[in-house]
Every structure is written in structure tokens, then in C-alpha cells.
Design an enzyme around this catalytic site. Structure first.
Site, short mmCIF file in Angstrom:
data_model
loop_
_atom_site.label_atom_id
_atom_site.label_comp_id
_atom_site.label_asym_id
_atom_site.label_seq_id
_atom_site.Cartn_x
_atom_site.Cartn_y
_atom_site.Cartn_z
N ASP A 1 10.78 1.86 54.48
CA ASP A 1 10.25 1.29 55.73
C ASP A 1 10.72 -0.16 55.89
O ASP A 1 10.45 -1.01 55.04
CB ASP A 1 8.72 1.35 55.71
CG ASP A 1 8.10 1.15 57.08
OD1 ASP A 1 8.78 0.61 57.98
OD2 ASP A 1 6.93 1.54 57.25
N SER B 1 1.00 4.09 60.76
CA SER B 1 1.53 2.95 61.50
C SER B 1 0.40 2.25 62.26
O SER B 1 -0.55 1.79 61.64
CB SER B 1 2.66 3.42 62.43
OG SER B 1 3.37 2.33 62.97
N HIS C 1 10.56 4.00 58.35
CA HIS C 1 9.20 4.04 58.89
C HIS C 1 8.82 5.45 59.34
O HIS C 1 7.70 5.90 59.12
CB HIS C 1 9.12 3.06 60.07
CG HIS C 1 7.73 2.82 60.57
ND1 HIS C 1 6.76 2.17 59.84
CD2 HIS C 1 7.13 3.14 61.76
CE1 HIS C 1 5.64 2.10 60.54
NE2 HIS C 1 5.83 2.69 61.71
#
Length: 386
Positions: free
Chosen positions: A336, A174, A367
Site C-alpha cells: 500500500d 480504507s 491499496h
């Protein structure tokens, strides 16, 4: 009798392995006397926490840098104490004999500047909540705007202090993927392998505005006081609402719906327009727990650093990616809905085909599969690193 004794020995040995199998780690502090940000402002001093797993070899060629996600810390694996209830977030893949094998590699992770978790006793980080030596008061919004490039530069200072001039790999999830990619762009000769997990080389307008929705409830909370709340206490309503939005955006609907009550089960909303749904109350209760260790201004600074990100921090992220020499493996999560797989695909598409590969992380968490389901791609990671 002999067989029984052998069984007891095997059992005791197994229990010993279980008791000692978990990595025990120590948080260390690193300080830079004076640090200049990308926008030319000075922070003095800068202090961050870091931890390491495994051992650095003689020529210092076996280092792997782990760069952490938005709400994370440098606690990527192991425990601080055997009694800790949970291990670091990527313990499934970092450790002896695991995908990122600490028998082979020296694995380092560093708290970012403005780390969200200011009130976690194991977090050491400079940010708006830190006392500014020039005033004797918290920096607040006078703290300079910082970027992903600044996070990387702090990490570089630490690695330089350890004499590590080349990284076997940089791996991050991320917001950590932004840092990992930025490392490979800024220091192509120092990074041999790159693994952006649930990541991208750029943030577009859609993603930047989505993150602004996280900032909005904090800035709308009267208790925020334009960032000058340290004498009064955190703007808790705005902070926990922001954390609630972050939590929902990180989850695919399947995982979210499995964990929160169905609207059809609620009675009160049918009778009262002001009555909240149970799912919202449950989400806010969970957010309250997480918000207890976080600082509202730090969240705002992390949001801005993420919104500003594009590889190379210039006008052309595609051109910046052409500087990357590292062998690269993109690992987005199939479900995601925050950093879409298409963002990884578009990032990978502008890199030289022989050096870049792509695989997806399956699962129902969206995610968050990049954290909770990372073991699903452990084999690909191990092969890539070796």
C-alpha cells in the site's frame, strides 16, 4: 445405466448449488428527519441506503457492521439480481460458510453520507446533489462539511432503530477503516471486535495533501462553477481526472504497469510535446466509465471528510485510541502506497498489546489488495471473529 443416472443427478445438483449459491440482497432506505452534524449544522432530512446479509438472532448479538471505502457503496456482497454481472466488493469473504459467515452473523452495510456514486441506481444517499427542501434546489456547497464521525452517527441511528445495541464486530477498508475505528472509540461498550483493513487511526499532512491532489482538478475545471453546476452538467474533465488520480494512487506500480501501455511503445510523444502517452489515455478512459455514476461535489466532500480524520476527532488521536475496548486486528496491505502499512503499525502501537494484533495482506495491487485480495487473509478474519 445406474451410474450414469447418479452422475447426472450429481451434475444437476451441482448446477443448482451454483445457481443459488450467490446471496440475493435488497437495498433498503433509512431516513432521519433531522440530523445535526459534528460542526453543529442541521441537515433535514438525511436519507441513506443499507443492505443486510444473514439473519439477526433473538438477542440481537450477532450483528457485524461493514463500513465501506471511499468510492464504494453499501453493496458489500451478493447480487441484487441473479443476472447482475458482478457481486458486492467483499463477496469473497461475506456469505454462507465464508470468513464472515452469514449462517452465523447478521451483516449490515450502510451507504455513507455524500456517497460518491450518486447516479448509481442502487445508491440512496443525501449530499450536495440532493434537493434542499428549504430552497428547492441542490444543496451544492451550502451542504455542511461532514466528517467520519457524522458517517458513524448516521449508522448508529440505523442500528438503534433496529434495536442493535452491541456489535460482534465492525470491519471496514480504507475510509471504511476510519469509520470502524471511530465506532470503537466513540462507543467502546458497543463494539466487541474491530478490524481496520488497509487503514489507519489518523491522517497526517502527507496523506492529507495527497488527497488534495484528487480535489484540485475538479476545483480547477471551469465547468465546476464553484459547485453550482447542477443546471449545466457535471464538470467531467475535472471529475474524471480526479478519478484517474485516485485509481493510480490505489494501485502498486506492478499492478499498474501490467494494465497500462509502456511509454516506450508510444511514438507520438517523441514528435509532439502535446501528445499524451497511451497509458494516460487508457487511465482516463477507465476513469470516464467510473465517473459516469459519480458526482464531483460528493467527491470533494468525501476528500474533506477523509482529510479531517483522526480517531476521536479531537487533538490527540493516540489518547482516543486508549478508550478502545474491542479486540483489534489491523490488516494493512504490504504494498500500500496510499495508506502505508506504517500508519497501521503506528496506530496499533498505541493500543494495549493484549487486545491488538497485526497481519499484512500480500499481493501486487497495493491499496486495492484490501479489496481484490481480501481472500488472502480470510482465515485470519474467520479465526478472529470466532
Amino acid at each position: 445405466m445406474k451410474t450414469l443416472l447418479m452422475c447426472l443427478c450429481v451434475l444437476l445438483y451441482s448446477q443448482h448449488l451454483l445457481a443459488t449459491d450467490t446471496l440475493l440482497v435488497k437495498k433498503q432506505a433509512f431516513e432521519i428527519a433531522e440530523f445535526t452534524t459534528q460542526n453543529g449544522k442541521t441537515i433535514s432530512p438525511v436519507r441513506v441506503g443499507w443492505e443486510a446479509y444473514g439473519h439477526l438472532n433473538a438477542d440481537k448479538s450477532n450483528a457485524i457492521l461493514i463500513t465501506h471505502f471511499f468510492s464504494g457503496t453499501s453493496h458489500a456482497a451478493g447480487k441484487y439480481q441473479p443476472s447482475d454481472p458482478a457481486t458486492g466488493y467483499w463477496d469473497a469473504i461475506i456469505g454462507p460458510g465464508k470468513a464472515i459467515d452469514t449462517n452465523k452473523f447478521y451483516v449490515i452495510s450502510v451507504d455513507t453520507l455524500v456517497n460518491a456514486n450518486v447516479f448509481d441506481p442502487n445508491v440512496i444517499t443525501t449530499g450536495p446533489a440532493t434537493i434542499n427542501p428549504a430552497t428547492g434546489k441542490p444543496w451544492g456547497l451550502t451542504f455542511p462539511v461532514v466528517t467520519i464521525a457524522d458517517f458513524v452517527e448516521v449508522q448508529r441511528h440505523l442500528l438503534d432503530s433496529l434495536g442493535i445495541t452491541q456489535l460482534h464486530a465492525v470491519i471496514g477498508a480504507s475510509m471504511g477503516s476510519f469509520q470502524a475505528i471511530e465506532w470503537a472509540v466513540r462507543y467502546p461498550e458497543r463494539v466487541k471486535r474491530l478490524i481496520p483493513v488497509i487503514g489507519t487511526a489518523y491522517l497526517d499532512a502527507w496523506a492529507a495533501v495527497r488527497l488534495e491532489r484528487w480535489a484540485y482538478p475538479i476545483k480547477q475545471d471551469p465547468a465546476w462553477r464553484n459547485g453550482n453546476y447542477y443546471d449545466y452538467g457535471q464538470p467531467l474533465h475535472g471529475l474524471r481526472t480526479a478519478v484517474a488520480y485516485i485509481t493510480q494512487d490505489a494501485l502498486y506500480p506492478t499492478a499498474f504497469n501490467a494494465r497500462f501501455s509502456e511509454p516506450a511503445d508510444d511514438v507520438a510523444p517523441h514528435q509532439d510535446i502535446l501528445a499524451p502517452f497511451s497509458a494516460w489515455q487508457e487511465l482516463m478512459a477507465q476513469a470516464q466509465t467510473r465517473a459516469a455514476v459519480q458526482d464531483a461535489n460528493h467527491i470533494l466532500y468525501l476528500i474533506r471528510a477523509s482529510q479531517l480524520y483522526r480517531a476521536g476527532m479531537g487533538d490527540n488521536w493516540q489518547q482516543a485510541l486508549s478508550q478502545v475496548k474491542a479486540k483489534t486486528l489491523f490488516l494493512p496491505a504490504t504494498g500500500d502506497q496510499l495508506l502505508l502499512p506504517t500508519m497501521s503499525q503506528r496506530s496499533a502501537a498505541v493500543m494495549p498489546p493484549p487486545t491488538v494484533s497485526y497481519a499484512e495482506i500480500p499481493g501486487d495491487f497495493g491499496h486495492l489488495d484490501g479489496i481484490v485480495n481480501i481472500s488472502a487473509v480470510a482465515e485470519q478474519i474467520a479465526l478472529f471473529l470466532n
